[in-house]
Design an enzyme around this catalytic site. Structure first.
Site, mmCIF file in Angstrom:
data_model
loop_
_atom_site.group_PDB
_atom_site.id
_atom_site.type_symbol
_atom_site.label_atom_id
_atom_site.label_comp_id
_atom_site.label_asym_id
_atom_site.label_seq_id
_atom_site.Cartn_x
_atom_site.Cartn_y
_atom_site.Cartn_z
ATOM 1 N N GLY A 46 0.777 -1.246 0.000
ATOM 2 C CA GLY A 46 0.000 0.000 0.000
ATOM 3 C C GLY A 46 0.804 1.289 0.000
ATOM 4 N N GLU A 47 2.112 1.203 0.186
ATOM 5 C CA GLU A 47 2.892 2.448 0.315
ATOM 6 C C GLU A 47 3.127 3.104 -1.041
ATOM 7 O OE1 GLU A 47 3.177 3.444 3.202
ATOM 8 O OE2 GLU A 47 3.049 1.636 4.418
ATOM 9 N N GLY A 48 3.099 4.420 -1.028
ATOM 10 C CA GLY A 48 3.249 5.188 -2.265
ATOM 11 C C GLY A 48 4.713 5.372 -2.679
ATOM 12 N N PHE A 49 4.875 5.960 -3.835
ATOM 13 C CA PHE A 49 6.186 6.154 -4.462
ATOM 14 C C PHE A 49 7.159 6.910 -3.548
ATOM 15 C CE2 PHE A 49 8.655 8.506 -7.891
ATOM 16 C CZ PHE A 49 9.358 7.400 -8.321
ATOM 17 N N ASN A 50 6.679 7.934 -2.890
ATOM 18 C CA ASN A 50 7.609 8.797 -2.162
ATOM 19 C C ASN A 50 7.963 8.294 -0.775
ATOM 20 O OD1 ASN A 50 8.285 11.026 -4.030
ATOM 21 N ND2 ASN A 50 6.058 10.971 -4.216
ATOM 22 N N HIS A 283 2.447 21.971 -5.255
ATOM 23 C CA HIS A 283 2.024 20.572 -5.249
ATOM 24 C C HIS A 283 0.638 20.524 -4.613
ATOM 25 C CE1 HIS A 283 1.857 16.376 -3.430
ATOM 26 N NE2 HIS A 283 1.503 16.297 -4.697
ATOM 27 N N TRP A 284 -0.327 20.193 -5.446
ATOM 28 C CA TRP A 284 -1.735 20.197 -5.036
ATOM 29 C C TRP A 284 -2.211 18.759 -4.971
ATOM 30 C CZ3 TRP A 284 -6.588 21.086 -8.361
ATOM 31 C CH2 TRP A 284 -7.646 21.547 -7.566
ATOM 32 N N ARG A 285 -2.124 18.174 -3.769
ATOM 33 C CA ARG A 285 -2.472 16.749 -3.602
ATOM 34 C C ARG A 285 -3.977 16.639 -3.431
ATOM 35 N NH1 ARG A 285 -3.023 11.801 -3.315
ATOM 36 N NH2 ARG A 285 -1.747 10.399 -2.023
ATOM 37 N N THR A 378 4.186 13.058 1.427
ATOM 38 C CA THR A 378 5.587 12.695 1.189
ATOM 39 C C THR A 378 6.045 13.177 -0.195
ATOM 40 O OG1 THR A 378 4.895 10.500 0.432
ATOM 41 C CG2 THR A 378 5.612 10.671 2.716
HETATM 42 O O1 GFB Z 1 3.996 9.602 -3.451
HETATM 43 P P1 GFB Z 1 3.001 9.390 -2.422
HETATM 44 O O2 GFB Z 1 3.335 8.380 -1.424
HETATM 45 O O3 GFB Z 1 2.664 10.758 -1.691
HETATM 46 O O4 GFB Z 1 1.651 8.972 -3.138
HETATM 47 P P2 GFB Z 1 1.680 11.103 -0.469
HETATM 48 C C1 GFB Z 1 0.994 9.824 -3.978
HETATM 49 C C2 GFB Z 1 1.063 9.332 -5.424
HETATM 50 O O5 GFB Z 1 0.013 9.993 -6.138
HETATM 51 C C3 GFB Z 1 2.354 9.696 -6.118
HETATM 52 C C4 GFB Z 1 0.507 10.510 -7.354
HETATM 53 O O6 GFB Z 1 3.350 8.753 -5.999
HETATM 54 C C5 GFB Z 1 1.878 9.875 -7.547
HETATM 55 O O7 GFB Z 1 1.699 8.619 -8.170
HETATM 56 N N1 GFB Z 1 0.663 11.964 -7.215
HETATM 57 C C6 GFB Z 1 0.383 12.735 -6.142
HETATM 58 C C7 GFB Z 1 1.111 12.763 -8.180
HETATM 59 N N2 GFB Z 1 0.632 14.019 -6.410
HETATM 60 C C8 GFB Z 1 1.084 14.079 -7.677
HETATM 61 C C9 GFB Z 1 1.529 15.138 -8.518
HETATM 62 O O8 GFB Z 1 1.567 16.304 -8.166
HETATM 63 N N3 GFB Z 1 1.945 14.787 -9.757
HETATM 64 C C10 GFB Z 1 1.952 13.510 -10.193
HETATM 65 N N4 GFB Z 1 2.408 13.278 -11.407
HETATM 66 N N5 GFB Z 1 1.520 12.489 -9.434
HETATM 67 C C11 GFB Z 1 0.208 9.178 0.661
HETATM 68 C C12 GFB Z 1 0.287 7.735 0.222
HETATM 69 O O9 GFB Z 1 0.605 9.956 -0.449
HETATM 70 O O10 GFB Z 1 -1.124 9.538 0.917
HETATM 71 C C13 GFB Z 1 -0.390 6.834 1.201
HETATM 72 O O11 GFB Z 1 1.636 7.317 0.149
HETATM 73 C C14 GFB Z 1 -1.816 7.303 1.441
HETATM 74 O O12 GFB Z 1 -0.423 5.529 0.668
HETATM 75 C C15 GFB Z 1 -1.801 8.767 1.865
HETATM 76 O O13 GFB Z 1 -2.541 7.138 0.236
HETATM 77 C C16 GFB Z 1 -3.196 9.310 2.030
HETATM 78 O O14 GFB Z 1 2.390 11.105 0.832
HETATM 79 O O15 GFB Z 1 1.057 12.379 -0.903
#
Ligand code: GFB
Length: 419
Positions: A46-50, A283-285, A378
């Site tokens: 479940g962990e994301g890319f960052n 960065h707009w999440r 992240t």
């Molecule tokens: O990277 P990440 O762990 O960051 O997960 P958080 C967010 C993923 O969403 C990224 C996509 O790896 C990208 O695939 N994404 C988000 C984006 N923002 C952008 C953006 O600005 N541009 C692009 N191209 N892609 C955590 C997750 O996310 O959020 C946890 O790791 C959980 O699993 C939590 O979902 C709520 O730390 O933002």
């Protein structure tokens, strides 16, 4: 003796060949050059890319510690894929698509999983990390113990008739391991090093540690944290694509922005003079973040108001928008801006995969004159780190979008770079 070991490890690191693979170490020349050992790892599905990028830094520091103690460990990079945020389901993507392996190799020796397989190396042992069933107890102490497998470990690996263990192994079906054990652990990169050198595992040549996110950083934010982080330079292709975009749309280049970097990250020096390109990076999440951090994010209209005010204050009329928002939300956001504001996005999904676009987004935000991110994402943290490495003033980096009802919300912690 310590100096000898440290000196040797530096020498070993420089012996990395042109193909970004780990080269042979001259065992006669270096007393440290023991038998090669291979550390593989994986992270919870479940962990994301960052967050995964952060786990790399923890495991890389385990390898650094192992090598400093005289063992010749090499880190096998876990192929990317099956990330639930990625819109396109891809697996078995190599690290060189995202990162510059030569740079990684300047911190610790690394190799791609494909190259590990090409060498016909078996996986001797899988260690599945888990927490203690009974919790932390009254105080947090670093420790590990072999324990019975708790869910979900018991369902992730299975023993076949040939007595080999099968599991996910990054989607490679013909990969198996000889042994499998569950270990309850609480600790950090150093604790993992102690586990790997413990007599139960010390005879193994290649060990895969699953659920590596269970261990923490030994010293979060210290010089080794930043060395591992600085070694994670992006692949030359992605840097090139982002630089072309900067030049074409954002009137931005390294010379004017004072963001030039030396080729070898080990030669970087502290600075705070970076100017960045004449645009606001945001960065707009969105998406799942709206549920996870609902109270901490602005509405779409609220976001537009924050950005307009900020651009006015900073006398900028360009915005680089990094986001995971669906198109309708992006269009709504744009609809609130006056004509004087231009919004740019990198959207070449034909040529680049989801992870590569994420990195290009991060790179472009990292090079903006001013950056504003999303609360505790992240993705945002990695941009802040890139800006610390580039040498921006603190005030242009550690900013977040405030929710509509708290316009002067607390700003992010300032995790400054150390050298
Ligand atoms: O990277 P990440 O762990 O960051 O997960 P958080 C967010 C993923 O969403 C990224 C996509 O790896 C990208 O695939 N994404 C988000 C984006 N923002 C952008 C953006 O600005 N541009 C692009 N191209 N892609 C955590 C997750 O996310 O959020 C946890 O790791 C959980 O699993 C939590 O979902 C709520 O730390 O933002």
């Amino acid at each position: 003796f310590l100096l000898l070991v440290l000196g040797s490890s530096v020498a070993l690191r420089s012996k990395v060949d042109q193909h970004h693979k780990v080269s042979h170490v001259d065992s006669n020349k270096y007393s440290i050059a023991a038998e090669k050992k291979f550390l593989l790892y994986d992270v919870n599905f479940g962990e994301g890319f960052n967050l995964r990028r952060d786990v790399y830094m923890r495991v890389a520091n385990t390898v650094r510690l192992l090598r400093e103690s005289g063992e010749n460990w090499i880190l096998v990079l876990p192929p990317w894929g099956r990330l639930h945020h990625w819109q396109r389901m891809q697996v078995a993507l190599s690290w060189r698509l995202f990162f510059d392996l030569e740079s990684l190799n300047r911190f610790i020796p690394v190799m791609e999983f494909e190259d590990f397989l090409d060498e016909n190396r078996p996986i001797d042992q899988v260690i599945y990390l888990q927490h203690y069933e009974e919790g932390w107890g009254t105080e947090y102490v670093r420790k590990f113990d072999e324990r019975r497998c708790l869910p979900p470990a018991d369902s992730h690996y299975r023993k076949e008739n040939d007595s080999k263990w099968r599991g996910w192994f990054y989607s490679y079906e013909d990969v198996q391991a000889s042994n499998f054990k569950c270990v309850s652990i609480q600790g950090d990169s150093g604790t993992l090093k102690d586990l790997l050198t413990h007599s139960n595992f010390s005879s193994m040549t290649s060990v895969m540690v699953d659920r590596a996110e269970t261990i923490l950083h030994e010293n979060f934010g210290d010089v080794n944290y930043w060395k591992a982080r600085r070694s994670m330079r992006y692949s030359k292709d992605l840097v090139e694509a982002a630089n072309v975009f900067r030049d074409k749309y954002l009137d931005s280049d390294d010379e004017n922005d004072d963001t030039e970097m030396v080729a070898d990250w080990r030669k970087e020096r502290a600075k705070r003079t970076a100017k960045g390109g004449p645009y606001l990076g945001i960065h707009w999440r969105r998406r799942d973040f709206l549920y996870a951090r609902h109270d901490q994010l602005p509405s779409i209209k609220g976001t537009a108001e924050i950005l307009e005010k900020l651009c006015e204050k900073l006398k900028l009329n360009r915005i680089y928008l990094a986001t995971d928002a669906p198109e309708e939300e992006v269009n709504e956001l744009k609809s609130y801006f006056g004509k004087e504001l231009q919004v740019f996005r990198f959207t070449d999904t034909q040529k680049y995969n989801d992870g590569q676009i994420a990195i290009i987004d991060q790179y472009l935000c990292a090079h903006a004159a001013h950056f504003i991110g999303s609360y505790e994402s992240t993705f945002t943290f990695r941009i802040q780190e890139d800006r610390e490495i580039l040498g921006f003033p603190i005030s242009s980096t550690f900013n977040r979008l405030c929710p509509d009802n708290i316009p002067d919300c607390e700003q992010p912690p300032k995790w400054k770079i150390v050298y």
